[in-house]
Design a protein around this motif. Sequence first.
Motif, PDB file in Angstrom:
ATOM      1  N   ARG A 125       0.832  -1.209   0.000  1.00 35.24           N
ATOM      2  CA  ARG A 125       0.000   0.000   0.000  1.00 35.24           C
ATOM      3  C   ARG A 125       0.864   1.255   0.000  1.00 35.24           C
ATOM      4  O   ARG A 125       0.611   2.206  -0.743  1.00 35.24           O
ATOM      5  CB  ARG A 125      -0.935  -0.005   1.201  1.00 35.24           C
ATOM      6  N   MET A 126       1.906   1.273   0.839  1.00 36.72           N
ATOM      7  CA  MET A 126       2.778   2.436   0.891  1.00 36.72           C
ATOM      8  C   MET A 126       3.477   2.648  -0.453  1.00 36.72           C
ATOM      9  O   MET A 126       3.585   3.781  -0.928  1.00 36.72           O
ATOM     10  CB  MET A 126       3.815   2.293   2.012  1.00 36.72           C
ATOM     11  N   ARG A 170      -2.798  12.880   6.901  1.00 36.54           N
ATOM     12  CA  ARG A 170      -4.077  12.440   7.458  1.00 36.54           C
ATOM     13  C   ARG A 170      -3.904  11.718   8.785  1.00 36.54           C
ATOM     14  O   ARG A 170      -4.747  11.774   9.668  1.00 36.54           O
ATOM     15  CB  ARG A 170      -4.788  11.528   6.451  1.00 36.54           C
ATOM     16  N   HIS A 171      -2.749  11.070   8.942  1.00 32.47           N
ATOM     17  CA  HIS A 171      -2.453  10.331  10.175  1.00 32.47           C
ATOM     18  C   HIS A 171      -1.508  11.096  11.100  1.00 32.47           C
ATOM     19  O   HIS A 171      -0.939  10.529  12.023  1.00 32.47           O
ATOM     20  CB  HIS A 171      -1.896   8.951   9.836  1.00 32.47           C
ATOM     21  N   GLY A 172      -1.321  12.367  10.824  1.00 37.00           N
ATOM     22  CA  GLY A 172      -0.536  13.224  11.720  1.00 37.00           C
ATOM     23  C   GLY A 172       0.955  13.031  11.640  1.00 37.00           C
ATOM     24  O   GLY A 172       1.669  13.336  12.590  1.00 37.00           O
ATOM     25  N   LEU A 173       1.448  12.566  10.511  1.00 41.45           N
ATOM     26  CA  LEU A 173       2.905  12.362  10.352  1.00 41.45           C
ATOM     27  C   LEU A 173       3.475  13.334   9.335  1.00 41.45           C
ATOM     28  O   LEU A 173       2.865  13.755   8.421  1.00 41.45           O
ATOM     29  CB  LEU A 173       3.199  10.925   9.915  1.00 41.45           C
ATOM     30  N   LEU A 219       1.050   9.440  -1.040  1.00 41.80           N
ATOM     31  CA  LEU A 219       1.588   9.060   0.266  1.00 41.80           C
ATOM     32  C   LEU A 219       1.663  10.255   1.209  1.00 41.80           C
ATOM     33  O   LEU A 219       1.335  10.139   2.392  1.00 41.80           O
ATOM     34  CB  LEU A 219       2.955   8.400   0.129  1.00 41.80           C
ATOM     35  N   GLY A 220       2.074  11.406   0.712  1.00 44.22           N
ATOM     36  CA  GLY A 220       2.172  12.591   1.553  1.00 44.22           C
ATOM     37  C   GLY A 220       0.847  12.940   2.206  1.00 44.22           C
ATOM     38  O   GLY A 220       0.788  13.229   3.411  1.00 44.22           O
TER      39      GLY A 220
END
Length: 108
Positions: A89-90, A105-108, A99-100
Amino acid sequence: MAERFDSFAAFWPFYLREHAQPATRVVHVAGTWAAVLLLLAGILLGPWWLILLAPVVGYGCAWISHMLIERNRPATFTYPTWSLLGDLRMAWLAATGRLGAELQRHGL
């Protein structure tokens, strides 16, 4: 790794956190695509040993990046199937330029 996951959806944010360093993601994505290409080449063109080489390259890149860059234990050892799905997936999100946004979206 104390966390237990009952679905890939629950595992995915953990997977992304375990790949927080951009260099780890680059090595993972490169290793994943190299493994996919070796697997396809082995299946479609031969020789058969390319099929055996595919997981060595893919997991080798991943494990080395965890050891030298991220300095954490690869999720493969606890969640082998979900970890493989996470790698794929990545790699797909990176190849499609999404990916960015997923990391944000997940706070990274």
